[in-house]
Design an enzyme around this catalytic site. Structure first.
Site, PDB file in Angstrom:
ATOM      1  N   HIS A 117      -8.740  -6.790   5.359  1.00 47.89           N
ATOM      2  CA  HIS A 117      -7.369  -6.788   5.873  1.00 47.89           C
ATOM      3  C   HIS A 117      -7.108  -5.648   6.846  1.00 47.89           C
ATOM      4  CE1 HIS A 117      -7.520  -4.031   2.531  1.00 47.89           C
ATOM      5  NE2 HIS A 117      -6.373  -3.498   2.880  1.00 47.89           N
ATOM      6  N   ASP A 118      -7.926  -4.601   6.785  1.00 47.20           N
ATOM      7  CA  ASP A 118      -7.789  -3.461   7.698  1.00 47.20           C
ATOM      8  C   ASP A 118      -8.638  -3.643   8.951  1.00 47.20           C
ATOM      9  OD1 ASP A 118      -6.014  -1.904   6.179  1.00 47.20           O
ATOM     10  OD2 ASP A 118      -7.636  -1.031   5.013  1.00 47.20           O
ATOM     11  N   ASP A 165       1.255  12.788  -2.399  1.00 43.57           N
ATOM     12  CA  ASP A 165      -0.051  12.663  -3.048  1.00 43.57           C
ATOM     13  C   ASP A 165       0.089  13.045  -4.519  1.00 43.57           C
ATOM     14  OD1 ASP A 165      -0.977  12.050  -0.550  1.00 43.57           O
ATOM     15  OD2 ASP A 165      -2.637  13.475  -0.581  1.00 43.57           O
ATOM     16  N   ASP A 208      -8.176   1.785  -3.950  1.00 45.50           N
ATOM     17  CA  ASP A 208      -7.797   2.069  -2.570  1.00 45.50           C
ATOM     18  C   ASP A 208      -7.970   3.561  -2.252  1.00 45.50           C
ATOM     19  OD1 ASP A 208      -6.215   1.258  -0.050  1.00 45.50           O
ATOM     20  OD2 ASP A 208      -4.994   2.889  -0.841  1.00 45.50           O
ATOM     21  N   TYR A 211       0.794  -1.232   0.000  1.00 44.37           N
ATOM     22  CA  TYR A 211       0.000   0.000   0.000  1.00 44.37           C
ATOM     23  C   TYR A 211       0.832   1.292   0.000  1.00 44.37           C
ATOM     24  CZ  TYR A 211      -3.980  -3.021   0.416  1.00 44.37           C
ATOM     25  OH  TYR A 211      -4.926  -3.981   0.143  1.00 44.37           O
ATOM     26  N   LYS A 247     -33.516 -15.387   9.472  1.00 37.72           N
ATOM     27  CA  LYS A 247     -33.698 -15.002  10.874  1.00 37.72           C
ATOM     28  C   LYS A 247     -32.334 -14.865  11.523  1.00 37.72           C
ATOM     29  CE  LYS A 247     -33.818 -16.687  15.379  1.00 37.72           C
ATOM     30  NZ  LYS A 247     -32.862 -17.542  16.131  1.00 37.72           N
ATOM     31  N   GLU A 291     -12.924   1.981  -2.137  1.00 36.28           N
ATOM     32  CA  GLU A 291     -12.856   1.980  -0.680  1.00 36.28           C
ATOM     33  C   GLU A 291     -13.004   3.419  -0.182  1.00 36.28           C
ATOM     34  OE1 GLU A 291      -9.620   1.185   2.891  1.00 36.28           O
ATOM     35  OE2 GLU A 291      -9.240   2.411   1.125  1.00 36.28           O
ATOM     36  N   TRP A 310     -13.978   4.966   3.165  1.00 32.68           N
ATOM     37  CA  TRP A 310     -14.196   4.676   4.579  1.00 32.68           C
ATOM     38  C   TRP A 310     -14.326   5.995   5.324  1.00 32.68           C
ATOM     39  CZ3 TRP A 310     -10.541   0.872   7.676  1.00 32.68           C
ATOM     40  CH2 TRP A 310     -11.061   0.676   8.965  1.00 32.68           C
TER      41      TRP A 310
END
Length: 419
Positions: free
Chosen positions: A304-305, A174, A205, A77, A389, A230, A232
């Site tokens: 994985h996080d 970035d 990502d 990453y 249920k 992703e 989040w």
């Protein structure tokens, strides 16, 4: 994706340009946070599980970031030389192609983890700043300098890039995705991953790092079979606003990309702890993204996080199967985590739920009729074909029609289908 904790991984276009995800897609995350440490290589190890993955009805396997990554982030990453797949800690380029080929032979497609918000540099510039990037090829593809960094990323930029269109990452430069060369060369790299390596789709990502309009560009330029982002967000905004942010991102990204349904994960893992009433919103529908945009929602229990050895936001471990009973019977695109399927020995239980889903044609847009949502009991009819249920309450009264029979059951969950 949360750098503060560790280096973790963490379109409405015409149908002639991009596919709509109407097929019964079932995603499988084929790695965890420790997979890069596997003796003999993760690609080789996972290849031994291809038959089990295919037999479970899985259609797409999400594989880890394939490129060379910073030594402090072997999970992939913090990528640098994007074309250099032989420096991956998961295995070599040939081993990756062999794994993808083995999956393809069984009818399973492969999804690449695309980490493009930020990038680690190969060299320092004249200022002594790590901001000279190399692409991993003999030519100058993806060979960039400080002008390719967002100008407001002060520790690395030289002031010539565009302002960051999203949130700052913090751990690495970035990248300026408003730069046309960046867009072209990253698109070319992704298309190379398709044509040369065998991937068919993407898991984007940290999409908060750049504008959703950028995701739309990469979707248009690469035409993936499947793609998920992703996003989040902080849960302090409340479930309705939280899922609204996901919906807004999907629409702004063009409408064809999907998003991980973090809202459903949040509400569901709270609900199974004695608050099952949370699984019904004010309109009588599911409270996550699946309640407002199910065809673009990828539901999951952990990744994985959130799980694995990081455990940043784990689902209650003793209630994981209640979670799968929910997402595998409800609309959206369910995702199964490697750890649960293999390491937790839940392959058989999860497999039964997948079989029920497929046998009854439960889809991304299946209808949900919530019949009970109390503290200790949740009951719903899905497409009027199956009943599910969840919860410890055993007295269901007359909620289950007489023409339904139990198809599978486990600790505090059961699923019925018509006789």
């Amino acid at each position: 994706m949360s750098f503060q904790t560790s280096f973790c991984g963490f379109i409405f276009l015409s149908l002639s340009v991009l596919p709509s995800f109407t097929s019964p897609t079932l995603l499988f995350q084929g790695f965890n946070w420790e997979s890069s440490n596997k003796p003999g290589g993760w690609y080789n190890s996972l290849k031994n599980s291809v038959s089990d993955i295919a037999a479970a009805g899985i259609t797409h396997v999400w594989l880890p970031p394939p490129s060379q990554s910073h030594p402090d982030a072997p999970q992939g990453y913090m990528p640098g030389r994007l074309y250099d797949l032989n420096a991956s800690k998961y295995g070599s380029q040939d081993e990756l192609k062999s794994l993808i080929g083995a999956l393809s032979e069984k009818g399973v497609k492969s999804v690449a983890d695309i980490v493009i918000n930020h990038r680690t540099a190969e060299k320092q510039d004249g200022r002594g700043i790590w901001c000279i990037f190399e692409g991993g090829t003999p030519d100058d593809r993806l060979d960039w300098g400080p002008s390719f960094i967002c100008r407001d990323d002060a520790p690395y930029a030289d002031g010539n890039g565009n302002p960051d269109s999203g949130e700052d990452f913090g751990g690495a430069p970035d990248i300026d995705h408003l730069n046309p060369r960046v867009q072209k060369e990253l698109s070319d790299w992704m298309n190379w991953l398709k044509s040369e390596i065998g991937f068919v789709g993407w898991r984007f990502d940290f999409v908060k790092g750049y504008a959703p309009s950028i995701t739309k560009i990469y979707m248009e330029n690469t035409s993936p079979d499947f793609a998920v982002g992703e996003k989040w967000d902080n849960v302090s905004v409340g479930p309705d606003a939280h899922r609204g942010l996901l919906k807004d991102w999907v629409n702004a990204a063009g409408g064809s990309v999907t998003a991980f349904d973090f809202t459903t994960k949040w509400v569901l893992q709270d609900a199974v702890q004695g608050e099952l009433w949370r699984l019904k919103d004010s309109n009588g529908k599911p409270p996550g993204l699946i309640g407002i945009l199910p065809q673009n929602a990828v539901t999951f229990i952990d990744n994985h996080d959130t799980g694995s050895t990081q455990k940043l936001w784990p689902f209650p471990s003793d209630k994981v199967m209640q979670g799968y009973a929910y997402i595998l019977t409800h609309p959206g695109i369910p995702s199964i985590f490697y750890d649960h399927f293999f390491d937790w020995n839940l392959k058989e239980e999860i497999g039964k739920l997948v079989a029920i889903r497929n046998r009854n044609g439960i889809s991304t847009t299946s209808s949900v009729n919530i019949l009970a949502a109390d503290a200790d009991l949740y009951v719903a009819a899905v497409d009027e074909k199956i009943m599910v249920k969840i919860g410890p309450k055993m007295d269901l009264g007359n909620l289950i029609p007489s023409d339904f029979q139990v198809a599978t059951s486990g600790n505090n969950y059961a699923v019925w289908e018509k006789k």
